[in-house]
Design a protein around this motif. Structure first.
Motif, PDB file in Angstrom:
ATOM      1  N   ALA A  55     -30.155  29.547  97.122  1.00 21.10           N
ATOM      2  CA  ALA A  55     -29.497  28.018  96.945  1.00 21.10           C
ATOM      3  C   ALA A  55     -30.794  27.194  96.029  1.00 21.10           C
ATOM      4  CB  ALA A  55     -29.671  27.455  98.314  1.00 21.10           C
ATOM      5  N   MET A  56     -32.077  27.618  96.363  1.00 24.55           N
ATOM      6  CA  MET A  56     -33.283  27.199  95.786  1.00 24.55           C
ATOM      7  C   MET A  56     -33.152  27.522  94.117  1.00 24.55           C
ATOM      8  SD  MET A  56     -37.289  27.469  96.300  1.00 24.55           S
ATOM      9  CE  MET A  56     -37.470  26.575  97.770  1.00 24.55           C
ATOM     10  N   ARG A  57     -32.940  28.923  93.924  1.00 23.68           N
ATOM     11  CA  ARG A  57     -32.898  29.191  92.515  1.00 23.68           C
ATOM     12  C   ARG A  57     -31.790  28.288  91.876  1.00 23.68           C
ATOM     13  NH1 ARG A  57     -37.295  30.386  91.655  1.00 23.68           N
ATOM     14  NH2 ARG A  57     -37.938  32.468  91.793  1.00 23.68           N
ATOM     15  N   LEU A  58     -30.197  28.360  92.355  1.00 25.77           N
ATOM     16  CA  LEU A  58     -29.136  27.646  91.868  1.00 25.77           C
ATOM     17  C   LEU A  58     -29.672  25.999  91.485  1.00 25.77           C
ATOM     18  CD1 LEU A  58     -26.347  28.549  93.956  1.00 25.77           C
ATOM     19  CD2 LEU A  58     -27.008  29.518  91.767  1.00 25.77           C
ATOM     20  N   LYS A  59     -30.526  25.572  92.452  1.00 24.24           N
ATOM     21  CA  LYS A  59     -31.012  23.992  92.158  1.00 24.24           C
ATOM     22  C   LYS A  59     -31.848  24.078  91.143  1.00 24.24           C
ATOM     23  CE  LYS A  59     -30.498  21.230  96.145  1.00 24.24           C
ATOM     24  NZ  LYS A  59     -29.288  19.969  95.888  1.00 24.24           N
ATOM     25  N   HIS A  60     -32.792  25.127  90.959  1.00 25.31           N
ATOM     26  CA  HIS A  60     -33.866  25.256  89.683  1.00 25.31           C
ATOM     27  C   HIS A  60     -33.109  25.300  88.405  1.00 25.31           C
ATOM     28  CE1 HIS A  60     -36.991  27.192  92.327  1.00 25.31           C
ATOM     29  NE2 HIS A  60     -36.968  25.917  92.421  1.00 25.31           N
ATOM     30  N   LEU A  61     -31.613  25.883  88.625  1.00 27.48           N
ATOM     31  CA  LEU A  61     -30.865  25.946  87.475  1.00 27.48           C
ATOM     32  C   LEU A  61     -30.184  24.688  86.930  1.00 27.48           C
ATOM     33  CD1 LEU A  61     -29.349  29.566  88.367  1.00 27.48           C
ATOM     34  CD2 LEU A  61     -30.389  28.935  86.180  1.00 27.48           C
ATOM     35  N   GLY A  62     -30.248  23.765  88.084  1.00 24.47           N
ATOM     36  CA  GLY A  62     -29.552  22.524  87.806  1.00 24.47           C
ATOM     37  C   GLY A  62     -28.114  22.195  88.523  1.00 24.47           C
ATOM     38  N   LEU A  63     -27.978  23.263  89.394  1.00 21.80           N
ATOM     39  CA  LEU A  63     -26.715  23.353  90.020  1.00 21.80           C
ATOM     40  C   LEU A  63     -26.762  22.484  91.412  1.00 21.80           C
ATOM     41  CD1 LEU A  63     -25.473  26.850  89.242  1.00 21.80           C
ATOM     42  CD2 LEU A  63     -24.726  24.846  88.357  1.00 21.80           C
ATOM     43  N   ASN A  64     -25.605  22.180  91.852  1.00 18.25           N
ATOM     44  CA  ASN A  64     -25.771  21.292  93.071  1.00 18.25           C
ATOM     45  C   ASN A  64     -25.316  22.237  94.244  1.00 18.25           C
ATOM     46  OD1 ASN A  64     -25.793  19.159  94.923  1.00 18.25           O
ATOM     47  ND2 ASN A  64     -23.494  18.555  94.419  1.00 18.25           N
ATOM     48  N   ALA A  65     -26.464  22.820  94.801  1.00 21.78           N
ATOM     49  CA  ALA A  65     -26.446  23.805  95.969  1.00 21.78           C
ATOM     50  C   ALA A  65     -26.888  23.156  97.108  1.00 21.78           C
ATOM     51  CB  ALA A  65     -27.362  25.012  95.642  1.00 21.78           C
ATOM     52  N   GLU A 177     -38.337  26.679  81.259  1.00 20.05           N
ATOM     53  CA  GLU A 177     -38.934  25.322  81.259  1.00 20.05           C
ATOM     54  C   GLU A 177     -38.120  24.285  81.882  1.00 20.05           C
ATOM     55  OE1 GLU A 177     -38.670  26.998  78.289  1.00 20.05           O
ATOM     56  OE2 GLU A 177     -40.732  27.631  78.506  1.00 20.05           O
ATOM     57  N   ASP A 178     -36.692  24.307  81.764  1.00 21.69           N
ATOM     58  CA  ASP A 178     -35.983  23.505  82.294  1.00 21.69           C
ATOM     59  C   ASP A 178     -35.874  23.726  83.928  1.00 21.69           C
ATOM     60  OD1 ASP A 178     -34.848  22.465  80.209  1.00 21.69           O
ATOM     61  OD2 ASP A 178     -33.296  24.034  80.096  1.00 21.69           O
ATOM     62  N   MET A 179     -35.970  25.124  84.310  1.00 24.66           N
ATOM     63  CA  MET A 179     -36.125  25.341  85.661  1.00 24.66           C
ATOM     64  C   MET A 179     -37.371  25.087  86.241  1.00 24.66           C
ATOM     65  SD  MET A 179     -34.304  29.071  85.539  1.00 24.66           S
ATOM     66  CE  MET A 179     -34.479  29.587  87.325  1.00 24.66           C
ATOM     67  N   ALA A 180     -38.510  25.022  85.444  1.00 25.34           N
ATOM     68  CA  ALA A 180     -39.856  24.871  85.937  1.00 25.34           C
ATOM     69  C   ALA A 180     -39.982  23.069  86.307  1.00 25.34           C
ATOM     70  CB  ALA A 180     -40.816  24.953  84.923  1.00 25.34           C
ATOM     71  N   ASP A 181     -39.130  22.366  85.501  1.00 28.01           N
ATOM     72  CA  ASP A 181     -39.149  20.998  85.653  1.00 28.01           C
ATOM     73  C   ASP A 181     -38.407  20.617  86.955  1.00 28.01           C
ATOM     74  OD1 ASP A 181     -40.565  20.281  83.369  1.00 28.01           O
ATOM     75  OD2 ASP A 181     -38.544  19.980  82.218  1.00 28.01           O
ATOM     76  N   ARG A 182     -37.518  21.414  87.548  1.00 27.22           N
ATOM     77  CA  ARG A 182     -36.764  21.415  88.676  1.00 27.22           C
ATOM     78  C   ARG A 182     -37.539  22.062  90.001  1.00 27.22           C
ATOM     79  NH1 ARG A 182     -32.234  22.887  85.336  1.00 27.22           N
ATOM     80  NH2 ARG A 182     -31.423  21.115  84.529  1.00 27.22           N
TER      81      ARG A 182
END
Length: 193
Positions: A55-65, A177-182
């Motif tokens: 779930a944390m990885r999905l959040k990093h991807l910008g998904l609503n987990a 980089e997008d993932m790092a921002d989240r």
């Protein structure tokens, strides 16, 4: 000491899990998740920890987990929501019960990961990925148990789910980089120390 032998057993078993994956089902699994607006994850015990990591990885991807059972899992189910349930046995009562309720009351798809494709959870699911368990009995005579109490399922599931992340990145056009921002950032704590 068994640690070197155990490490090699874990690597060997994980490779055999990857070799046995049904690629078509696995791609469908990724595509369903990527196309969902709400993703709920669920697991008990150590499988629950694997679910939380995913779930944390999905959040990093910008998904609503959302992790079911956490106070922050307040998203409403929708026609594009999905539940991912993880259970080695596929019969953990709390996991099966919650998955049944979510299926009855509104998620579009139930996805599961378990070691038994004939389990209650697998049969309840719209799509189930089978992760085979390691047979500890083959080492019984030596009094050596390399992966006790579901360790092989949990490790193989974590590795399998983590291996999907580059596919999600490509599908969703997300950079590291997008993932790092989240990513959780605790630098602000320094301000108070």
């Amino acid at each position: 000491m068994f640690y070197e032998r155990t490490f090699n057993e874990i690597i060997s078993h994980s490779q055999s899990v990857f070799n046995d994956l049904d690629n078509k089902r696995y791609e469908e699994f990724i595509n369903i998740i990527a196309g969902s607006d709400n993703i709920f994850v669920l697991g008990g015990g150590r499988s629950g920890l694997v679910a939380k990591a995913f779930a944390m990885r999905l959040k990093h991807l910008g998904l609503n987990a959302n992790v079911i059972g956490e106070n922050t899992a307040i998203e409403r189910k929708s026609e594009k929501s999905v539940l991912i349930a993880i259970s080695g046995s596929g019969k953990t009562p709390s996991v099966v019960e919650i998955a049944s309720k979510y299926k009855k009351y509104g998620v579009k798809k139930i996805l599961s990961i378990c070691s038994n494709k004939e389990s209650r959870l697998a049969k309840l699911s719209d799509l189930s990925i089978t992760i085979k368990s390691y047979d500890n009995k083959k080492n019984e005579k030596e009094n050596y148990v390399p992966m006790p109490l579901g360790t092989s399922f949990e490790l193989s599931t974590l590795l399998t789910l983590e291996s999907t992340i580059p596919d999600f990145m490509k599908l969703l056009n997300v950079t590291e980089e997008d993932m790092a921002d989240r990513h959780a950032n605790y630098d602000f704590i320094d301000l108070f120390l």
